[in-house]
Design a protein around this motif. Structure first.
Motif, PDB file in Angstrom:
ATOM      1  N   ALA A   1       0.840  -1.194   0.000  1.00  0.00           N
ATOM      2  CA  ALA A   1       0.000   0.000   0.000  1.00  0.00           C
ATOM      3  C   ALA A   1       0.882   1.253   0.000  1.00  0.00           C
ATOM      4  CB  ALA A   1      -0.924   0.008   1.222  1.00  0.00           C
ATOM      5  N   VAL A   2       0.302   2.347  -0.475  1.00  0.00           N
ATOM      6  CA  VAL A   2       1.027   3.606  -0.550  1.00  0.00           C
ATOM      7  C   VAL A   2       0.200   4.722   0.087  1.00  0.00           C
ATOM      8  CG1 VAL A   2       0.171   4.150  -2.885  1.00  0.00           C
ATOM      9  CG2 VAL A   2       2.311   5.158  -2.089  1.00  0.00           C
ATOM     10  N   LEU A   3       0.861   5.514   0.922  1.00  0.00           N
ATOM     11  CA  LEU A   3       0.257   6.726   1.475  1.00  0.00           C
ATOM     12  C   LEU A   3       0.517   7.857   0.494  1.00  0.00           C
ATOM     13  CD1 LEU A   3       1.405   6.824   5.212  1.00  0.00           C
ATOM     14  CD2 LEU A   3      -0.901   6.422   4.366  1.00  0.00           C
ATOM     15  N   PHE A   4      -0.400   8.818   0.384  1.00  0.00           N
ATOM     16  CA  PHE A   4      -0.160   9.983  -0.454  1.00  0.00           C
ATOM     17  C   PHE A   4      -1.050  11.128  -0.001  1.00  0.00           C
ATOM     18  CE2 PHE A   4      -3.464   7.545  -2.493  1.00  0.00           C
ATOM     19  CZ  PHE A   4      -4.344   8.475  -3.023  1.00  0.00           C
ATOM     20  N   THR A   5      -0.719  12.310  -0.479  1.00  0.00           N
ATOM     21  CA  THR A   5      -1.477  13.514  -0.147  1.00  0.00           C
ATOM     22  C   THR A   5      -2.390  13.867  -1.310  1.00  0.00           C
ATOM     23  OG1 THR A   5       0.310  14.345   1.235  1.00  0.00           O
ATOM     24  CG2 THR A   5      -1.296  15.962   0.455  1.00  0.00           C
ATOM     25  N   ILE A   6      -3.635  14.169  -0.992  1.00  0.00           N
ATOM     26  CA  ILE A   6      -4.576  14.698  -1.974  1.00  0.00           C
ATOM     27  C   ILE A   6      -4.679  16.191  -1.704  1.00  0.00           C
ATOM     28  CG2 ILE A   6      -6.956  14.696  -2.815  1.00  0.00           C
ATOM     29  CD1 ILE A   6      -7.168  11.793  -1.781  1.00  0.00           C
ATOM     30  N   THR A   7      -4.224  17.015  -2.658  1.00  0.00           N
ATOM     31  CA  THR A   7      -4.359  18.455  -2.481  1.00  0.00           C
ATOM     32  C   THR A   7      -5.720  18.890  -3.005  1.00  0.00           C
ATOM     33  OG1 THR A   7      -3.304  18.979  -4.591  1.00  0.00           O
ATOM     34  CG2 THR A   7      -1.870  18.838  -2.658  1.00  0.00           C
ATOM     35  N   GLY A   8      -6.269  19.923  -2.357  1.00  0.00           N
ATOM     36  CA  GLY A   8      -7.610  20.372  -2.710  1.00  0.00           C
ATOM     37  C   GLY A   8      -7.644  21.789  -3.234  1.00  0.00           C
ATOM     38  N   THR A   9      -8.782  22.157  -3.822  1.00  0.00           N
ATOM     39  CA  THR A   9      -8.949  23.491  -4.400  1.00  0.00           C
ATOM     40  C   THR A   9      -9.008  24.581  -3.337  1.00  0.00           C
ATOM     41  OG1 THR A   9     -11.339  23.170  -4.447  1.00  0.00           O
ATOM     42  CG2 THR A   9     -10.121  22.698  -6.481  1.00  0.00           C
TER      43      THR A   9
END
Length: 170
Positions: free
Chosen positions: A139-147
C-alpha cells in the motif's frame, strides 16, 4: 535541500540543484554520483544499491548506482516531480505537478508509466502527490491536495493489489 537517509549514509541534492551526493556515515566528505541542471527528490531503492531522482530540466525520472556511474533514464515525465518511492517489486511510484494524472508507476528498468490514480476534480481534488510506500510494499500513502488550499488537503492510502483507496486524515 532534499535529503534521504540510507542505511549506510545520506543522499542529497546540492550545488544549487546540479549535483546528487552521497555521504557515508563514517566519512566527512560527500561524493557526487550524478549531475544535471535541476535535480530534485532523491529516493533509495529497497536494496540500498540505487538512488532514483528527477532531472526536471530534462523532464526525466532517472536512477544511478549508489556507488556512482552513468545515470539511467527510467521514464520521461510531465511536470515537476512531487515525490517518488521505490517498491520491493522493482517499480517506482511517483507524482508530478501535472494535474492530468495523480500517482503513476513505472518499472525501475524503464518503460512507459501507468496511471494509478486520477484526482477527482468534481470533488475538489487538485493533485495526488508525495507518495510513500508502507512497509511490505502492498500500500502507498499519499497527499490529496484540494482546491481550497492546505486546509482541504487529505492523507489517503491505496491498496496496490486491489486499488481500494481510503481517506485516513481529512
Amino acid at each position: 535541500k532534499d535529503h534521504r537517509k540510507d542505511k549506510r549514509g545520506y543522499v542529497y541534492i546540492g550545488n544549487n540543484g546540479t549535483q546528487l551526493f552521497v555521504r557515508a556515515r563514517d566519512a566527512l566528505e560527500p561524493v557526487a554520483i550524478a549531475t544535471g541542471s535541476a535535480l530534485r527528490g532523491p529516493f533509495v531503492s529497497p536494496d540500498g544499491h540505487w538512488v532514483g531522482f528527477a532531472d526536471n530540466a530534462g523532464a526525466t525520472l532517472k536512477r544511478v548506482a549508489l556507488t556512482g556511474g552513468p545515470s539511467i533514464v527510467v521514464a520521461r515525465v510531465s511536470g515537476i516531480m512531487r515525490g517518488a518511492t521505490w517498491a520491493p517489486d522493482d517499480t517506482i511510484l511517483f507524482a508530478t505537478s501535472s494535474g492530468a494524472t495523480g500517482l503513476r508507476r513505472v518499472s525501475a528498468a524503464g518503460g512507459t508509466p501507468e496511471v494509478l490514480t486520477r484526482p477527482d476534480q468534481a470533488a475538489g481534488e487538485v493533485a495526488h502527490v508525495w507518495p510513500e510506500l508502507l512497509p511490505g510494499g502492498a500500500a502507498v500513502l499519499f497527499t490529496i491536495t484540494g482546491t481550497g488550499g492546505p486546509d482541504t488537503d487529505q492523507i489517503a492510502v491505496r491498496d496496490l493489489r486491489t486499488g481500494a483507496q481510503k481517506i485516513l486524515v481529512r
